[in-house]
Design a protein around this motif. Structure first.
Motif, short mmCIF file in Angstrom:
data_model
loop_
_atom_site.label_atom_id
_atom_site.label_comp_id
_atom_site.label_asym_id
_atom_site.label_seq_id
_atom_site.Cartn_x
_atom_site.Cartn_y
_atom_site.Cartn_z
N SER A 10 52.75 0.14 35.05
CA SER A 10 52.79 0.90 36.16
C SER A 10 54.28 1.61 35.59
N PRO A 11 53.93 3.03 36.29
CA PRO A 11 55.14 3.89 35.53
C PRO A 11 56.61 3.69 37.17
N VAL A 12 58.11 4.13 36.15
CA VAL A 12 58.63 3.79 37.10
C VAL A 12 58.75 5.30 37.93
N THR A 13 58.85 5.63 39.05
CA THR A 13 58.40 7.14 39.57
C THR A 13 59.83 7.47 40.41
N ASP A 14 60.34 5.73 41.84
CA ASP A 14 61.63 5.94 42.89
C ASP A 14 62.45 5.57 42.25
N VAL A 15 63.63 5.38 40.66
CA VAL A 15 64.31 4.84 40.28
C VAL A 15 65.13 4.19 40.91
N GLU A 16 65.80 4.33 42.43
CA GLU A 16 66.77 4.48 43.16
C GLU A 16 66.97 3.22 43.88
N ALA A 17 65.37 3.49 44.98
CA ALA A 17 64.33 2.41 45.20
C ALA A 17 64.84 1.22 44.76
N VAL A 18 63.99 1.30 43.30
CA VAL A 18 63.52 -0.29 42.16
C VAL A 18 65.41 -0.86 42.30
N LYS A 19 66.13 0.20 41.66
CA LYS A 19 67.27 -0.20 41.42
C LYS A 19 68.42 -1.15 42.61
N LYS A 20 67.91 -0.22 44.08
CA LYS A 20 68.78 -0.94 45.15
C LYS A 20 68.66 -2.87 45.15
N ASP A 21 67.39 -2.74 44.92
CA ASP A 21 66.37 -5.08 45.55
C ASP A 21 66.32 -4.83 43.85
N GLN A 22 66.59 -5.04 42.61
CA GLN A 22 65.98 -5.15 41.62
C GLN A 22 66.90 -4.93 40.16
N PRO A 23 67.37 -5.97 39.89
CA PRO A 23 68.00 -5.85 38.57
C PRO A 23 67.68 -5.91 37.69
N PHE A 24 66.76 -6.01 37.79
CA PHE A 24 65.38 -6.12 36.57
C PHE A 24 65.60 -4.60 36.16
N PHE A 25 65.54 -2.94 37.30
CA PHE A 25 66.13 -2.45 37.61
C PHE A 25 67.30 -1.38 37.06
N ALA A 26 67.31 -1.87 36.75
CA ALA A 26 69.30 -1.66 36.52
C ALA A 26 69.58 -0.06 35.84
N ASN A 27 68.52 -0.86 34.39
CA ASN A 27 68.81 0.28 33.47
C ASN A 27 67.43 1.38 33.04
N ALA A 28 67.25 1.18 34.54
CA ALA A 28 64.97 2.12 34.47
C ALA A 28 66.16 3.00 34.88
N ARG A 29 64.64 4.22 33.93
CA ARG A 29 64.86 5.59 33.85
C ARG A 29 63.37 6.26 34.30
N LYS A 30 63.94 7.36 35.01
CA LYS A 30 62.21 7.86 35.63
C LYS A 30 61.36 7.87 34.18
N GLY A 31 60.57 7.63 34.26
CA GLY A 31 59.04 7.70 33.71
C GLY A 31 59.53 6.35 32.76
N ASP A 32 60.36 5.54 32.97
CA ASP A 32 60.02 4.11 32.20
C ASP A 32 58.68 3.38 32.83
N LYS A 33 58.72 2.59 31.43
CA LYS A 33 56.88 1.89 31.98
C LYS A 33 57.32 0.16 32.31
#
Length: 75
Positions: A10-33
Motif C-alpha cells: 500500500s502506498p502512503v498517501t495521507d502522511v499526517e493522518a497516519v503519523k498522528k495515530d501510529q508511531p510506525f509512520f513517524a518518518n513516513a513520506r508521501k509515496g512510501d510503500k
C-alpha cells in the motif's frame, strides 16, 4: 527474509493522518510503500525514491496493523 511472500503493498498517501495515530509512520513520506509479510508477521515501510527501508515492525496478524513493540504479538 529469503523466499518471503508479500501479502500486501500500500502506498502512503495521507502522511499526517497516519503519523498522528501510529508511531510506525513517524518518518513516513508521501509515496512510501507499506509492505506486509503476513507469514513473517512483519510490516516494512519502504522509501522507493531513496531505495531504503524506513521502518520495520512486527504485526498482529489478526488486524495487519504494525505495532510499536520490538516483541512480536502473540494472538
Amino acid at each position: 527474509a529469503r523466499g518471503a511472500i508479500l501479502s500486501c503493498l500500500s502506498p502512503v498517501t495521507d502522511v499526517e493522518a497516519v503519523k498522528k495515530d501510529q508511531p510506525f509512520f513517524a518518518n513516513a513520506r508521501k509515496g512510501d510503500k507499506v509492505l506486509i509479510y503476513s507469514a513473517a508477521r512483519r510490516a516494512v515501510l519502504y522509501n522507493p525514491e531513496k531505495d531504503r527501508i524506513v521502518e520495520v515492525a512486527p504485526i498482529n496478524t489478526n488486524t495487519n496493523t504494525p505495532t510499536t513493540s520490538s516483541e512480536p504479538i502473540v494472538p
